[in-house]
Design an enzyme around this catalytic site. Structure first.
Site, PDB file in Angstrom:
ATOM      1  N   GLU A   1      15.644  47.928  79.839  1.00 39.63           N
ATOM      2  CA  GLU A   1      14.723  46.982  80.466  1.00 39.63           C
ATOM      3  C   GLU A   1      14.236  47.423  81.847  1.00 39.63           C
ATOM      4  O   GLU A   1      13.739  46.593  82.613  1.00 39.63           O
ATOM      5  CB  GLU A   1      15.359  45.580  80.570  1.00 39.63           C
ATOM      6  CG  GLU A   1      15.855  45.042  79.231  1.00 39.63           C
ATOM      7  CD  GLU A   1      16.267  43.583  79.295  1.00 39.63           C
ATOM      8  OE1 GLU A   1      15.442  42.758  79.727  1.00 39.63           O
ATOM      9  OE2 GLU A   1      17.413  43.275  78.917  1.00 39.63           O
TER      10      GLU A   1
ATOM     11  N   ASP B   1      13.908  36.672  82.067  1.00 37.99           N
ATOM     12  CA  ASP B   1      14.943  36.400  81.080  1.00 37.99           C
ATOM     13  C   ASP B   1      14.326  36.597  79.703  1.00 37.99           C
ATOM     14  O   ASP B   1      13.134  36.426  79.503  1.00 37.99           O
ATOM     15  CB  ASP B   1      15.434  34.954  81.237  1.00 37.99           C
ATOM     16  CG  ASP B   1      16.621  34.645  80.355  1.00 37.99           C
ATOM     17  OD1 ASP B   1      17.750  34.764  80.849  1.00 37.99           O
ATOM     18  OD2 ASP B   1      16.426  34.287  79.178  1.00 37.99           O
TER      19      ASP B   1
ATOM     20  N   HIS C   1      24.518  28.506  86.767  1.00 36.26           N
ATOM     21  CA  HIS C   1      25.220  27.731  85.741  1.00 36.26           C
ATOM     22  C   HIS C   1      26.725  27.747  86.002  1.00 36.26           C
ATOM     23  O   HIS C   1      27.269  28.767  86.405  1.00 36.26           O
ATOM     24  CB  HIS C   1      25.010  28.354  84.353  1.00 36.26           C
ATOM     25  CG  HIS C   1      23.715  28.000  83.722  1.00 36.26           C
ATOM     26  ND1 HIS C   1      23.108  28.820  82.792  1.00 36.26           N
ATOM     27  CD2 HIS C   1      22.921  26.916  83.849  1.00 36.26           C
ATOM     28  CE1 HIS C   1      21.986  28.257  82.385  1.00 36.26           C
ATOM     29  NE2 HIS C   1      21.840  27.104  83.019  1.00 36.26           N
TER      30      HIS C   1
ATOM     31  N   LEU D   1      27.740  37.479  88.237  1.00 39.44           N
ATOM     32  CA  LEU D   1      26.916  36.510  88.952  1.00 39.44           C
ATOM     33  C   LEU D   1      25.421  36.741  88.755  1.00 39.44           C
ATOM     34  O   LEU D   1      24.918  37.853  88.927  1.00 39.44           O
ATOM     35  CB  LEU D   1      27.232  36.517  90.451  1.00 39.44           C
ATOM     36  CG  LEU D   1      26.604  35.302  91.185  1.00 39.44           C
ATOM     37  CD1 LEU D   1      27.398  34.037  90.888  1.00 39.44           C
ATOM     38  CD2 LEU D   1      26.502  35.543  92.678  1.00 39.44           C
ATOM     39  N   HIS D   2      24.736  35.683  88.380  1.00 42.98           N
ATOM     40  CA  HIS D   2      23.282  35.732  88.204  1.00 42.98           C
ATOM     41  C   HIS D   2      22.694  34.376  88.561  1.00 42.98           C
ATOM     42  O   HIS D   2      23.362  33.349  88.470  1.00 42.98           O
ATOM     43  CB  HIS D   2      22.927  36.120  86.760  1.00 42.98           C
ATOM     44  CG  HIS D   2      23.489  35.185  85.730  1.00 42.98           C
ATOM     45  ND1 HIS D   2      24.818  35.231  85.322  1.00 42.98           N
ATOM     46  CD2 HIS D   2      22.921  34.178  85.028  1.00 42.98           C
ATOM     47  CE1 HIS D   2      25.025  34.296  84.428  1.00 42.98           C
ATOM     48  NE2 HIS D   2      23.895  33.629  84.222  1.00 42.98           N
TER      49      HIS D   2
HETATM   50  C1  DD3 Z   1      22.238  36.793  75.308  1.00 42.88           C
HETATM   51  C2  DD3 Z   1      22.779  35.695  77.472  1.00 42.88           C
HETATM   52  C3  DD3 Z   1      22.348  36.985  76.789  1.00 42.88           C
HETATM   53  C4  DD3 Z   1      22.066  36.355  72.555  1.00 42.88           C
HETATM   54  C5  DD3 Z   1      20.956  36.371  73.329  1.00 42.88           C
HETATM   55  C6  DD3 Z   1      21.017  36.587  74.693  1.00 42.88           C
HETATM   56  N1  DD3 Z   1      17.706  38.455  79.664  1.00 42.88           N
HETATM   57  C7  DD3 Z   1      20.629  38.655  77.338  1.00 42.88           C
HETATM   58  C8  DD3 Z   1      20.755  40.931  76.605  1.00 42.88           C
HETATM   59  C9  DD3 Z   1      19.665  41.293  77.366  1.00 42.88           C
HETATM   60  C10 DD3 Z   1      19.486  38.969  78.145  1.00 42.88           C
HETATM   61  C11 DD3 Z   1      18.764  38.034  78.961  1.00 42.88           C
HETATM   62  C12 DD3 Z   1      23.361  36.754  74.521  1.00 42.88           C
HETATM   63  C13 DD3 Z   1      21.240  39.644  76.580  1.00 42.88           C
HETATM   64 CL1  DD3 Z   1      19.444  36.134  72.598  1.00 42.88          CL
HETATM   65  C14 DD3 Z   1      23.284  36.552  73.152  1.00 42.88           C
HETATM   66  O1  DD3 Z   1      21.095  37.345  77.369  1.00 42.88           O
HETATM   67  C15 DD3 Z   1      19.024  40.307  78.139  1.00 42.88           C
HETATM   68  N2  DD3 Z   1      17.938  40.663  78.879  1.00 42.88           N
HETATM   69  N3  DD3 Z   1      19.087  36.742  79.045  1.00 42.88           N
HETATM   70  C16 DD3 Z   1      17.314  39.738  79.614  1.00 42.88           C
HETATM   71  N4  DD3 Z   1      16.224  40.100  80.323  1.00 42.88           N
END
Ligand code: DD3
Length: 316
Positions: A164, A184, A247, A255-256
């Protein structure tokens, strides 16, 4: 609502091509190879569907979501589509509009190989509020999350530019107060109404709100000011239209900070889970040990292992 991304982005999620879902012979796509096990959730209103299935014997979760109609493509949509009449009655008529392929996309997110936790995440579950004292955190929650090996590899991939990298809209590389700001997953960046960005800190030693002390104030203030500044400049969204929060519990323990449009009721932005960054900063200013000591209330799903731990400890 859905944790989604379009097909090309979903591929970028996986940087190690060591999983079968995208192995040699599947130069084809993981969606056409999906054998459906069951539908985890679907919503006619949200126009999405969450599917559990197998891609070449590996568990997968596939999320499909119809995207909103963009104002910028409206003219083209009306001009270049084919219209089929369904019914006509007095001044009323309905049609099926067949849009050209490039105006008729479905945002697709693929998680493969998916763990049981990925699958469970999308099943509808009753949830329960838990009150966690600082002591409960250290006796129950911390041991639980330490054992769970929730992978944050995808977070490290972003910080290390292994995934990314082209989506990063701002970076402060400082190892102590720096962070990366990017859209996100849930946001397709096509419309500002559901703007959703995350700031991921470079420091790897802060799991959640619970770890924050006044030592972290410069980090938090830095994220607030540079994050808001960047979003204002890049998207024209003023600070007064941004919801900036953390959250607790987070869905991943690195941390985000979430930046969402005030006009978008993002999942998890309710009072039981969201903590405004400005409030967090003020609380830490007043008391460095605020989040170390206070009782934190948050919801847990019925199938969450942590809920069981709280029950076993007689806390529920
Ligand atoms: C996640 C919380 C996590 C399923 C899904 C998402 N933003 C991510 C990987 C790359 C990302 C996010 C876990 C996982 Cl659909 C299980 O989120 C990510 N890249 N929230 C971005 N930009």
């Amino acid at each position: 609502m859905a944790d989604c991304e379009n097909g090309t982005e979903a591929k970028r999620l996986k940087t190690q091509s060591d999983n079968e879902c995208e192995s040699e012979h599947s130069a084809d796509n993981p969606v056409s190879d999906l054998e459906i096990t069951r539908v985890l959730r679907e919503s006619a209103r949200e126009k999405n569907i969450f599917i559990h299935g197998k891609v070449k014997h590996q568990d997968a979760v596939v999320i499909l979501e119809k995207t909103p109609i963009g104002q910028d493509t409206l003219k083209e949509l009306l001009k270049s589509s084919e219209l089929k009449l369904e019914m006509k009655n007095d001044v009323y008529s309905t049609y099926q509009l067949h849009a050209p392929a490039h105006l008729n996309q479905i945002k697709t997110t693929v998680v493969c190989p998916a763990t049981e936790k990925h699958v469970k995440k999308y099943l509808h579950q009753e949830s329960f509020l838990v009150e966690e004292s600082g002591e409960d955190y250290r006796n129950i929650t911390l041991p639980y999350i330490s054992n769970q090996s929730f992978s944050v590899q995808w977070v490290y991939n972003i910080l290390e530019k292994k995934a990314e990298a082209d989506r990063i809209i701002y970076e402060d590389p400082d190892p102590d107060t720096g962070f990366v700001l990017l859209p996100d997953f849930k946001w397709d960046q096509k419309q500002l109404e559901n703007l959703y960005l995350i700031a991921i800190v470079h420091r790897r030693d802060i799991k959640s709100l619970r770890d924050l002390t006044s030592e972290h104030l410069s980090l938090l203030r830095n994220i607030r000011s540079k994050g808001e500044d960047t979003i204002q400049k890049r998207y024209g969204v003023p600070v007064s239209k941004l919801r900036v929060y953390l959250h607790y519990q987070p869905s991943y323990y690195h941390l985000h900070i979430h930046f969402t449009s005030l006009d978008y009721e993002a999942p998890g932005c309710g009072v039981e889970r969201a903590h405004l960054l400005s409030d967090v900063i003020q609380n830490l200013q007043a008391d460095s040990g605020y989040y170390h000591d206070r009782i934190m209330t948050f919801p847990l799903r019925a199938d969450d292992g942590l809920l069981l731990k709280f029950k076993e400890a007689g806390k529920l």
